[in-house]
Design a protein around this motif. Sequence first.
Motif, PDB file in Angstrom:
ATOM      1  N   ALA A  34     -11.652 -12.834  -7.085  1.00 53.14           N
ATOM      2  CA  ALA A  34     -11.595 -14.234  -7.605  1.00 53.14           C
ATOM      3  C   ALA A  34     -12.571 -14.606  -8.563  1.00 53.14           C
ATOM      4  CB  ALA A  34     -11.685 -15.265  -6.451  1.00 53.14           C
ATOM      5  N   GLU A  35     -13.820 -13.999  -8.298  1.00 55.61           N
ATOM      6  CA  GLU A  35     -14.908 -14.210  -9.061  1.00 55.61           C
ATOM      7  C   GLU A  35     -15.065 -13.611 -10.667  1.00 55.61           C
ATOM      8  OE1 GLU A  35     -18.694 -13.897  -6.907  1.00 55.61           O
ATOM      9  OE2 GLU A  35     -17.561 -14.797  -5.280  1.00 55.61           O
ATOM     10  N   SER A  36     -14.036 -12.697 -10.502  1.00 51.72           N
ATOM     11  CA  SER A  36     -13.837 -11.985 -11.869  1.00 51.72           C
ATOM     12  C   SER A  36     -13.137 -12.790 -13.146  1.00 51.72           C
ATOM     13  CB  SER A  36     -13.226 -10.761 -11.777  1.00 51.72           C
ATOM     14  OG  SER A  36     -13.852  -9.546 -11.740  1.00 51.72           O
ATOM     15  N   LEU A  37     -13.900 -12.920 -14.090  1.00 53.82           N
ATOM     16  CA  LEU A  37     -13.236 -13.645 -15.208  1.00 53.82           C
ATOM     17  C   LEU A  37     -11.645 -13.434 -15.842  1.00 53.82           C
ATOM     18  CD1 LEU A  37     -15.805 -15.298 -17.759  1.00 53.82           C
ATOM     19  CD2 LEU A  37     -14.556 -16.382 -15.882  1.00 53.82           C
ATOM     20  N   GLN A  38     -11.802 -11.991 -16.020  1.00 52.27           N
ATOM     21  CA  GLN A  38     -10.692 -11.357 -16.610  1.00 52.27           C
ATOM     22  C   GLN A  38     -10.648 -10.080 -16.285  1.00 52.27           C
ATOM     23  OE1 GLN A  38     -10.074 -12.311 -20.847  1.00 52.27           O
ATOM     24  NE2 GLN A  38      -9.187 -10.136 -20.930  1.00 52.27           N
ATOM     25  N   VAL A  39      -9.415  -9.669 -15.633  1.00 52.23           N
ATOM     26  CA  VAL A  39      -9.374  -8.309 -15.266  1.00 52.23           C
ATOM     27  C   VAL A  39      -8.608  -7.221 -16.466  1.00 52.23           C
ATOM     28  CG1 VAL A  39      -7.831  -6.617 -13.553  1.00 52.23           C
ATOM     29  CG2 VAL A  39      -8.879  -9.119 -12.789  1.00 52.23           C
ATOM     30  N   ASP A  40      -9.340  -6.289 -16.837  1.00 56.43           N
ATOM     31  CA  ASP A  40      -9.216  -5.481 -17.785  1.00 56.43           C
ATOM     32  C   ASP A  40      -8.700  -3.896 -17.722  1.00 56.43           C
ATOM     33  OD1 ASP A  40      -9.407  -7.538 -19.933  1.00 56.43           O
ATOM     34  OD2 ASP A  40     -11.541  -7.312 -19.953  1.00 56.43           O
ATOM     35  N   ASN A  41      -8.498  -3.992 -16.339  1.00 51.29           N
ATOM     36  CA  ASN A  41      -8.172  -2.171 -15.929  1.00 51.29           C
ATOM     37  C   ASN A  41      -7.120  -2.230 -14.670  1.00 51.29           C
ATOM     38  OD1 ASN A  41      -9.918  -3.326 -14.075  1.00 51.29           O
ATOM     39  ND2 ASN A  41     -11.522  -2.094 -14.713  1.00 51.29           N
ATOM     40  N   TYR A  42      -6.303  -3.150 -14.613  1.00 48.43           N
ATOM     41  CA  TYR A  42      -5.283  -2.996 -13.681  1.00 48.43           C
ATOM     42  C   TYR A  42      -4.053  -2.991 -14.447  1.00 48.43           C
ATOM     43  CZ  TYR A  42      -3.362  -3.457  -8.771  1.00 48.43           C
ATOM     44  OH  TYR A  42      -2.682  -3.160  -7.703  1.00 48.43           O
ATOM     45  N   ILE A  43      -3.336  -1.837 -14.168  1.00 47.52           N
ATOM     46  CA  ILE A  43      -2.206  -1.526 -15.092  1.00 47.52           C
ATOM     47  C   ILE A  43      -1.102  -2.676 -14.737  1.00 47.52           C
ATOM     48  CG2 ILE A  43      -1.262   0.358 -13.378  1.00 47.52           C
ATOM     49  CD1 ILE A  43      -0.535   1.879 -16.459  1.00 47.52           C
ATOM     50  N   GLY A  44      -0.531  -3.036 -15.841  1.00 47.70           N
ATOM     51  CA  GLY A  44       0.673  -4.168 -15.668  1.00 47.70           C
ATOM     52  C   GLY A  44      -0.057  -5.426 -15.728  1.00 47.70           C
ATOM     53  N   LEU A  45      -1.229  -5.483 -15.410  1.00 48.71           N
ATOM     54  CA  LEU A  45      -1.672  -6.774 -15.274  1.00 48.71           C
ATOM     55  C   LEU A  45      -3.148  -7.232 -16.179  1.00 48.71           C
ATOM     56  CD1 LEU A  45      -1.336  -7.241 -11.471  1.00 48.71           C
ATOM     57  CD2 LEU A  45       0.164  -8.510 -13.200  1.00 48.71           C
ATOM     58  N   VAL A  46      -3.127  -6.294 -17.306  1.00 54.72           N
ATOM     59  CA  VAL A  46      -4.364  -6.482 -18.016  1.00 54.72           C
ATOM     60  C   VAL A  46      -4.288  -7.953 -18.770  1.00 54.72           C
ATOM     61  CG1 VAL A  46      -5.319  -5.599 -20.300  1.00 54.72           C
ATOM     62  CG2 VAL A  46      -4.634  -4.142 -18.411  1.00 54.72           C
ATOM     63  N   GLY A  47      -5.610  -8.314 -18.498  1.00 53.38           N
ATOM     64  CA  GLY A  47      -5.869  -9.910 -19.280  1.00 53.38           C
ATOM     65  C   GLY A  47      -5.592 -10.976 -18.082  1.00 53.38           C
ATOM     66  N   LYS A  48      -5.166 -10.708 -17.123  1.00 51.20           N
ATOM     67  CA  LYS A  48      -5.038 -11.810 -16.172  1.00 51.20           C
ATOM     68  C   LYS A  48      -6.471 -12.120 -15.380  1.00 51.20           C
ATOM     69  CE  LYS A  48      -1.599 -12.511 -12.351  1.00 51.20           C
ATOM     70  NZ  LYS A  48      -0.443 -12.936 -13.027  1.00 51.20           N
ATOM     71  N   SER A  49      -6.410 -13.363 -15.121  1.00 52.56           N
ATOM     72  CA  SER A  49      -7.831 -13.649 -14.381  1.00 52.56           C
ATOM     73  C   SER A  49      -7.947 -13.184 -13.068  1.00 52.56           C
ATOM     74  CB  SER A  49      -8.097 -15.363 -14.556  1.00 52.56           C
ATOM     75  OG  SER A  49      -7.349 -16.018 -13.562  1.00 52.56           O
ATOM     76  N   GLY A  50      -9.285 -12.876 -12.799  1.00 54.76           N
ATOM     77  CA  GLY A  50      -9.183 -12.296 -11.602  1.00 54.76           C
ATOM     78  C   GLY A  50      -8.991 -13.441 -10.339  1.00 54.76           C
ATOM     79  N   TYR A  51      -9.279 -14.699 -10.578  1.00 55.84           N
ATOM     80  CA  TYR A  51      -8.671 -15.677  -9.646  1.00 55.84           C
ATOM     81  C   TYR A  51      -7.086 -15.620  -9.429  1.00 55.84           C
ATOM     82  CZ  TYR A  51      -7.772 -20.260  -7.753  1.00 55.84           C
ATOM     83  OH  TYR A  51      -7.186 -21.240  -6.862  1.00 55.84           O
ATOM     84  N   GLU A  52      -6.436 -15.501 -10.663  1.00 56.86           N
ATOM     85  CA  GLU A  52      -5.032 -15.486 -10.501  1.00 56.86           C
ATOM     86  C   GLU A  52      -4.389 -14.238  -9.737  1.00 56.86           C
ATOM     87  OE1 GLU A  52      -3.152 -15.856 -14.487  1.00 56.86           O
ATOM     88  OE2 GLU A  52      -4.469 -17.624 -14.969  1.00 56.86           O
ATOM     89  N   LEU A  53      -4.966 -13.292 -10.095  1.00 61.09           N
ATOM     90  CA  LEU A  53      -4.574 -12.139  -9.503  1.00 61.09           C
ATOM     91  C   LEU A  53      -4.690 -11.993  -7.999  1.00 61.09           C
ATOM     92  CD1 LEU A  53      -3.683  -8.980 -10.044  1.00 61.09           C
ATOM     93  CD2 LEU A  53      -5.953  -8.213 -10.379  1.00 61.09           C
TER      94      LEU A  53
END
Lengths: 302, 105
Positions: free
Chosen positions: A41-60
């Motif tokens: 939740a504290e990650s601003l942006q997730v850049d290394n989860y395949i299929g979900l690159v660019g999503k915010s950590g909170y949203e993920l």
Amino acid sequence: MRDLLIIGSGPAGMSAFIYAKRANLDVLVAEKEFLGTGQIAESLQVDNYIGLVGKSGYELGEAFRQDAEKFGAEFYEGKALKITQKNAFWVTEFDNGESVESKAVIYAAGASHKRLHIPGEDKFLGNGVSFCALCDGALYQNKTVAVVGGGDTALDDALYLSDIAAKVYLIHRRTEFRGAQKNILKVKKKTNIETVLAVNVTGINGDSRIEAITLDNGNKITVDGVFIAIGMAPQTDVLGDIVEIDDYGYVIADETGITKAPGLFAAGDVRTKKLRQVITAASDGANAAISAIEYLKSSECI
Amino acid sequence: MAERVTNSEFREKVIGHPGLAVVEFYSDSCVPCKRMSPVLAALEDRYQENIYVAKVNVAYENELAEEYNIGSTPTFLFFRNGGIVERFSGARKRDELEQIIESNL
């Protein structure tokens, strides 16, 4: 009695829940933080989860939780304090005084911010001491803050705060920062960040608000806030000696999640492994659930 | 939706509110603040006749944050007829908030 208690509602716990639920187990998920989704939740942006690159950590994190809810996840609010084996089942005691019995446990409590363990830290936690520059930085407009730590989080925090606060002291116990070179260069260019190296913070002082910090070289620095960024530590104290723990506090377990204790499985950041990321946490949860399902079948608990 | 109030509106809208006003001091990047948004909305729906719900963005309303000694976000303040009757920081369960509201209505 539940078939399975999952401790932790981060990616490992949620993924374990879905696999266990699909195998028709009676599962309860315990979480220490209301509506928690773990560190992601504290990650601003997730850049290394395949299929979900660019999503915010909170949203993920929310998406993981919502998916588990679609499968009917039942959450229990409480911080596990002690886990003990009683005959062939497990008893988990919580901070609210209640306990939960289950035939198996998946321990996926993750890691939490390391503390300095110095006088004043507890007193000012949430009132001047913070682990989240993005959350609390705005409260220090034109003030003076200290960031403690030497990795990328500390450097990022110092950079972020330097645009808000009048002055940022970046304090690190070693002679060099551990973070990425580009971050170190950015910090050096900021005229309002002063780096203080090779010292430890020994105290946070003040009456109703923070007034200063003391250092082990005898110096005192006047600050209004302290941001602690000295890394994460696995939450494994509650396991006591029922499992094997390595020198850094991680539960010794391979990708099956199987520990020394039959029926207690470890998943996510709490276990020994090379890469601690969302993707490996989710994978751990799935594997640990399968191990738990096999354990319950073989011991004819279900 | 909770109304965002500024420093200049605070006195009239919150302090001057006859009855119970719930104020969340929040910041944009704060995870527990985001979690509390649907909880606040639900409370507002349930008690719409009886409470006023307001939000204060600490990045813009620094004077208010100073005045109320806000040390972390989210911090919730409950005002009854202009006086503070309860305050806490961090995310809380909906039923805990309901208890605080019920006992101060």
